[in-house]
Design an enzyme around this catalytic site. Structure first.
Site, short mmCIF file in Angstrom:
data_model
loop_
_atom_site.label_atom_id
_atom_site.label_comp_id
_atom_site.label_asym_id
_atom_site.label_seq_id
_atom_site.Cartn_x
_atom_site.Cartn_y
_atom_site.Cartn_z
N ASN A 7 -10.74 -23.29 -33.11
CA ASN A 7 -11.35 -23.11 -31.79
C ASN A 7 -10.28 -23.40 -30.74
OD1 ASN A 7 -12.56 -23.84 -29.29
ND2 ASN A 7 -14.54 -23.94 -30.30
N HIS A 10 -9.67 -25.35 -25.89
CA HIS A 10 -8.98 -26.37 -25.09
C HIS A 10 -7.58 -25.97 -24.67
CE1 HIS A 10 -12.39 -28.83 -25.03
NE2 HIS A 10 -12.42 -29.02 -26.33
N HIS A 52 -15.52 -20.10 -27.24
CA HIS A 52 -16.86 -20.24 -26.67
C HIS A 52 -16.79 -19.74 -25.22
CE1 HIS A 52 -20.48 -23.13 -25.73
NE2 HIS A 52 -20.72 -21.86 -25.42
N ARG A 54 -18.44 -19.69 -22.20
CA ARG A 54 -19.57 -20.37 -21.56
C ARG A 54 -19.99 -19.62 -20.32
NH1 ARG A 54 -19.89 -25.95 -23.45
NH2 ARG A 54 -21.52 -26.12 -21.89
N ARG A 58 -15.79 -22.24 -17.96
CA ARG A 58 -14.97 -23.39 -17.56
C ARG A 58 -13.64 -23.44 -18.31
NH1 ARG A 58 -18.57 -28.13 -20.18
NH2 ARG A 58 -20.02 -27.28 -18.69
N HIS A 59 -13.59 -22.78 -19.47
CA HIS A 59 -12.28 -22.71 -20.15
C HIS A 59 -11.93 -21.26 -20.49
CE1 HIS A 59 -15.07 -23.29 -23.46
NE2 HIS A 59 -15.12 -24.59 -23.34
N GLU A 79 -18.55 -17.89 -29.94
CA GLU A 79 -19.68 -18.81 -29.74
C GLU A 79 -20.35 -18.43 -28.44
OE1 GLU A 79 -18.31 -22.82 -29.65
OE2 GLU A 79 -17.54 -22.75 -31.69
N THR A 109 -19.13 -30.75 -23.74
CA THR A 109 -18.93 -29.84 -24.88
C THR A 109 -20.31 -29.66 -25.52
OG1 THR A 109 -17.72 -29.49 -26.95
CG2 THR A 109 -18.30 -31.76 -26.40
N THR A 110 -20.39 -28.85 -26.58
CA THR A 110 -21.69 -28.61 -27.21
C THR A 110 -22.17 -29.91 -27.85
OG1 THR A 110 -20.87 -26.42 -27.65
CG2 THR A 110 -22.89 -27.05 -28.76
N GLU A 160 -23.83 -22.85 -39.16
CA GLU A 160 -22.74 -23.81 -38.98
C GLU A 160 -23.39 -25.17 -38.80
OE1 GLU A 160 -19.44 -22.80 -36.41
OE2 GLU A 160 -19.20 -24.90 -35.81
N HIS A 200 -17.50 -29.34 -35.37
CA HIS A 200 -17.65 -30.27 -34.24
C HIS A 200 -17.21 -31.68 -34.63
CE1 HIS A 200 -19.03 -30.56 -30.07
NE2 HIS A 200 -19.04 -31.86 -30.36
N GLY A 201 -16.17 -32.14 -33.96
CA GLY A 201 -15.70 -33.51 -34.16
C GLY A 201 -14.92 -33.73 -35.45
N GLY A 222 -11.47 -27.58 -33.29
CA GLY A 222 -10.77 -27.31 -32.03
C GLY A 222 -10.00 -28.49 -31.49
N HIS A 223 -10.73 -29.47 -30.96
CA HIS A 223 -10.10 -30.52 -30.17
C HIS A 223 -8.98 -31.25 -30.91
CE1 HIS A 223 -9.76 -34.41 -28.10
NE2 HIS A 223 -10.04 -33.69 -27.02
N1 PXP Z 1 -18.27 -25.44 -33.60
C1 PXP Z 1 -19.04 -25.30 -32.49
C2 PXP Z 1 -20.28 -24.49 -32.60
C3 PXP Z 1 -18.66 -25.87 -31.26
O1 PXP Z 1 -19.43 -25.70 -30.18
C4 PXP Z 1 -17.44 -26.59 -31.20
C5 PXP Z 1 -17.02 -27.21 -29.92
O2 PXP Z 1 -16.89 -26.29 -28.93
C6 PXP Z 1 -16.67 -26.69 -32.36
C7 PXP Z 1 -17.12 -26.14 -33.55
C8 PXP Z 1 -15.36 -27.39 -32.37
O3 PXP Z 1 -15.52 -28.74 -32.11
P1 PXP Z 1 -14.27 -29.67 -31.90
O4 PXP Z 1 -13.56 -29.18 -30.67
O5 PXP Z 1 -14.86 -31.02 -31.75
O6 PXP Z 1 -13.41 -29.54 -33.12
#
Ligand code: PXP
Length: 249
Positions: A7, A10, A52, A54, A58-59, A79, A109-110, A160, A200-201, A222-223
């Site tokens: 992702n 960022h 994503h 949005r 914003r990004h 996304e 974030t989501t 997911e 996510h995370g 992503g992050h």
């Molecule tokens: N999957 C989805 C559906 C998300 O919304 C996000 C965050 O935008 C991610 C994965 C990636 O999450 P992270 O940036 O925490 O790795």
């Protein structure tokens, strides 16, 4: 082998922090360019590029997504919120897949999974439209048995699993129970014929546990990868994550 979707939102966050007012997404001194970033991710072994778009842009900007559609050599995963405007956009763009996510303007974030039970009609409408256009739909949901069962009924080929609650619990007392919940959810989804992704995370540390969730097809990260890239460069960051995801394979 578990596949990796990177992702790249960022990368665009960094650009927008300085050049939001410029009205340009690339060229001149506008940097960093998410498309160049995506191509480097692919060169290092990413299996998919995720963005994503949005509502508040914003990004990632719409223009980024079109440039990615032209440039990506792997797969493009979009996304998006379950809105008519985003559905129309996705049908024009034709990404390889869409991941339906909840979206509220305030969140950074989501934050939680899509509530498929509460939003059944909307989710069904978008999934039907994507299925007809041969775009794979993934539903970003919590590892909850009702959400998973309904996702299968709706006819989305993928889910997911939202790993955010587990990631947040990593240093607390609920880490093991959150991980078990994800594993139960993955097993249920697999038995219902769903392809199981997660995201996510996820980071370079918790991946050692996340990778043990059964039936994982692809992780969207992503992050943590973008953060690591500040120190090691994006190609090394992607290679390192892929190696940890599939250690010993
Ligand atoms: N999957 C989805 C559906 C998300 O919304 C996000 C965050 O935008 C991610 C994965 C990636 O999450 P992270 O940036 O925490 O790795």
């Amino acid at each position: 082998m578990i596949l990796l979707g990177v992702n790249i939102d960022h990368c665009a966050t960094l650009r927008q922090a300085r050049y939001r007012q410029a009205g340009l997404t690339t060229g001149g001194n506008v940097e960093p360019d998410p498309v160049t970033f995506a191509l480097l991710c692919e060169r290092a072994g990413a299996d998919c590029i995720t963005v994503h778009l949005r509502e508040d842009q914003r990004h990632i900007q719409e223009r980024d997504v079109w440039r990615l559609r032209e440039s990506c050599g792997t797969r493009l995963n979009l996304e998006m919120a379950c809105t008519p405007a985003m559905t129309e956009f996705a049908l024009r763009l034709k990404p390889d897949s869409v991941c339906l996510v909840p979206e509220s303007r305030e969140e950074i974030t989501t934050e939680g999974g899509l509530d498929v039970v509460k939003n059944r009609k909307k989710v069904q409408r978008v999934t039907d439209a994507m299925n007809a256009a041969r775009i794979n739909t993934s539903l970003f949901i919590d590892a909850d048995e009702h959400q998973i069962a309904l996702s299968a009924k709706i006819g989305a080929p993928w889910i997911e699993l939202h790993t955010g609650a587990y990631a947040n619990a990593y240093h607390g007392p609920h880490r093991v129970s959150e991980l078990k919940q994800l594993s139960r959810g993955a097993t249920q989804a697999h038995e219902l014929g769903l392809i199981v992704n997660a995201g996510h995370g996820i980071n370079y540390v918790n991946i050692a546990e996340v990778r043990a969730i059964p039936h994982l097809h692809e992780l969207n990260i992503g992050h943590s990868i973008v953060s690591r890239a500040l120190f090691s460069g994006i190609e090394e960051a992607v290679r390192e994550m892929k190696a940890r995801m599939n250690a010993g394979q």
